[in-house]
Write a protein that holds these residues in place. Structure first.
Motif, mmCIF file in Angstrom:
data_model
loop_
_atom_site.group_PDB
_atom_site.id
_atom_site.type_symbol
_atom_site.label_atom_id
_atom_site.label_comp_id
_atom_site.label_asym_id
_atom_site.label_seq_id
_atom_site.Cartn_x
_atom_site.Cartn_y
_atom_site.Cartn_z
ATOM 1 N N LYS A 1 6.503 -4.799 4.444
ATOM 2 C CA LYS A 1 5.571 -4.434 3.019
ATOM 3 C C LYS A 1 7.290 -3.365 2.345
ATOM 4 C CE LYS A 1 0.689 -3.587 4.458
ATOM 5 N NZ LYS A 1 1.283 -4.702 5.043
ATOM 6 N N ARG A 2 7.301 -2.779 0.742
ATOM 7 C CA ARG A 2 7.644 -2.205 0.370
ATOM 8 C C ARG A 2 7.551 -0.946 0.437
ATOM 9 N NH1 ARG A 2 9.629 -5.479 -5.555
ATOM 10 N NH2 ARG A 2 10.778 -3.865 -5.208
ATOM 11 N N PHE A 3 8.160 -0.498 0.302
ATOM 12 C CA PHE A 3 8.083 1.597 0.031
ATOM 13 C C PHE A 3 6.747 1.497 -0.237
ATOM 14 C CE2 PHE A 3 8.758 6.003 -0.981
ATOM 15 C CZ PHE A 3 8.776 6.448 -0.098
ATOM 16 N N SER A 4 7.021 1.560 -2.163
ATOM 17 C CA SER A 4 5.501 2.006 -2.903
ATOM 18 C C SER A 4 4.187 1.174 -2.376
ATOM 19 C CB SER A 4 5.957 1.101 -3.937
ATOM 20 O OG SER A 4 5.949 -0.316 -4.300
ATOM 21 N N GLU A 5 3.857 -0.026 -1.222
ATOM 22 C CA GLU A 5 3.621 -0.309 -1.216
ATOM 23 C C GLU A 5 2.373 0.677 0.235
ATOM 24 O OE1 GLU A 5 2.868 -5.009 -0.534
ATOM 25 O OE2 GLU A 5 4.934 -4.547 -0.086
ATOM 26 N N LEU A 6 3.142 0.833 0.837
ATOM 27 C CA LEU A 6 3.084 1.574 1.854
ATOM 28 C C LEU A 6 2.461 3.119 1.259
ATOM 29 C CD1 LEU A 6 6.175 1.130 4.774
ATOM 30 C CD2 LEU A 6 3.303 1.109 4.439
ATOM 31 N N ARG A 7 3.151 3.512 0.753
ATOM 32 C CA ARG A 7 3.027 5.079 -0.239
ATOM 33 C C ARG A 7 1.274 4.759 -1.137
ATOM 34 N NH1 ARG A 7 5.209 9.068 -4.600
ATOM 35 N NH2 ARG A 7 3.899 10.278 -4.141
ATOM 36 N N ARG A 8 0.822 3.730 -1.637
ATOM 37 C CA ARG A 8 -0.112 3.272 -1.793
ATOM 38 C C ARG A 8 -1.273 3.408 -1.198
ATOM 39 N NH1 ARG A 8 2.905 -0.031 -5.411
ATOM 40 N NH2 ARG A 8 2.134 -1.623 -4.524
ATOM 41 N N ALA A 9 -1.364 3.150 -0.178
ATOM 42 C CA ALA A 9 -2.236 2.690 1.005
ATOM 43 C C ALA A 9 -2.507 4.101 1.387
ATOM 44 C CB ALA A 9 -1.567 1.349 2.021
ATOM 45 N N ILE A 10 -1.190 4.885 1.548
ATOM 46 C CA ILE A 10 -1.895 6.011 2.850
ATOM 47 C C ILE A 10 -1.944 7.056 1.563
ATOM 48 C CG2 ILE A 10 -0.573 7.241 4.668
ATOM 49 C CD1 ILE A 10 1.464 5.412 5.148
ATOM 50 N N PRO B 1 17.270 -2.481 -6.502
ATOM 51 C CA PRO B 1 17.462 -3.095 -4.880
ATOM 52 C C PRO B 1 15.683 -3.068 -4.418
ATOM 53 C CG PRO B 1 19.035 -1.776 -5.679
ATOM 54 C CD PRO B 1 18.658 -1.277 -6.390
ATOM 55 N N ARG B 2 15.168 -4.373 -4.013
ATOM 56 C CA ARG B 2 14.381 -4.401 -2.670
ATOM 57 C C ARG B 2 14.225 -4.212 -0.936
ATOM 58 N NH1 ARG B 2 9.148 -7.782 -2.872
ATOM 59 N NH2 ARG B 2 8.759 -7.679 -0.869
ATOM 60 N N VAL B 3 13.351 -2.992 -1.216
ATOM 61 C CA VAL B 3 13.573 -2.366 0.028
ATOM 62 C C VAL B 3 12.150 -2.744 1.163
ATOM 63 C CG1 VAL B 3 14.266 -0.847 1.645
ATOM 64 C CG2 VAL B 3 15.484 -0.851 -0.464
ATOM 65 N N ASP B 4 11.896 -3.509 2.329
ATOM 66 C CA ASP B 4 11.621 -3.971 2.532
ATOM 67 C C ASP B 4 11.134 -2.965 4.389
ATOM 68 O OD1 ASP B 4 9.644 -5.801 0.868
ATOM 69 O OD2 ASP B 4 11.979 -6.901 1.585
ATOM 70 N N TYR B 5 9.966 -2.926 5.078
ATOM 71 C CA TYR B 5 10.172 -1.936 6.060
ATOM 72 C C TYR B 5 9.172 -3.242 6.804
ATOM 73 C CZ TYR B 5 11.671 1.979 3.922
ATOM 74 O OH TYR B 5 12.878 2.499 3.479
ATOM 75 N N GLU B 6 9.437 -3.211 8.093
ATOM 76 C CA GLU B 6 8.841 -4.170 9.196
ATOM 77 C C GLU B 6 9.052 -3.721 10.608
ATOM 78 O OE1 GLU B 6 10.428 -8.114 10.392
ATOM 79 O OE2 GLU B 6 12.373 -7.781 9.033
ATOM 80 N N LEU B 7 7.920 -3.974 11.590
ATOM 81 C CA LEU B 7 8.016 -3.263 12.838
ATOM 82 C C LEU B 7 9.570 -4.313 13.502
ATOM 83 C CD1 LEU B 7 4.324 -2.974 14.041
ATOM 84 C CD2 LEU B 7 5.899 -1.540 13.266
ATOM 85 N N THR B 8 9.644 -3.543 14.032
ATOM 86 C CA THR B 8 10.936 -4.598 15.373
ATOM 87 C C THR B 8 10.332 -4.473 17.124
ATOM 88 O OG1 THR B 8 11.554 -2.196 16.439
ATOM 89 C CG2 THR B 8 13.183 -2.684 14.724
#
Length: 124
Positions: free
Chosen positions: A34-43, A74-81
């Motif tokens: 997910k992108r940072f903005s997706e996480l922010r909206r979801a939490i 820039p597009r920044v994505d976060y994922e679980l390792t």
């Protein structure tokens, strides 16, 4: 039960994975990146700064991978390792426990709050 000598190490790990924001991020990343903005909206209730600090901590501990794509902006994505994914099983167990015991906890809270109110009235 952990041995006395392992307590600082256990405490250090639990400080990271035991805070409410980290657990929410792990849960939100369970299915896909997910992108940072997706996480922010979801939490609900998390500030931009707190989300940034949480993601940095999870990344530092090897639980989350941050990928930057050189686009404009820039597009920044976060994922679980792979390590982060190992947290899903205990988090799911905790989630199931919370759902199973939610009613009993709410009942205990009401009983405690009512008793606390009576104690205040008796003292006042």
């Amino acid at each position: 039960m952990p041995h006395a000598e392992s307590c600082p190490a256990v405490r250090e790990v639990l400080n990271r994975v035991g805070d409410k924001w980290s657990i929410l991020v792990v849960v939100l990343l369970r299915d896909r990146s997910k992108r940072f903005s997706e996480l922010r909206r979801a939490i609900e209730g998390i500030s931009q700064r707190m989300l940034t600090l949480t993601l940095r901590g999870l990344e530092r501990d090897g639980l989350v991978k941050r990928t930057v794509e050189p686009t404009i902006p820039p597009r920044v994505d976060y994922e679980l390792t792979a390590l982060g994914r190992t947290l899903l099983k205990p988090v799911q167990a905790l989630e199931e426990w919370a759902l199973e015991h939610r009613d009993a906890i709410q009942h205990a809270r009401r009983r405690y709050d009512e008793t606390g109110q009576r104690t205040k009235e008796a003292a006042g």
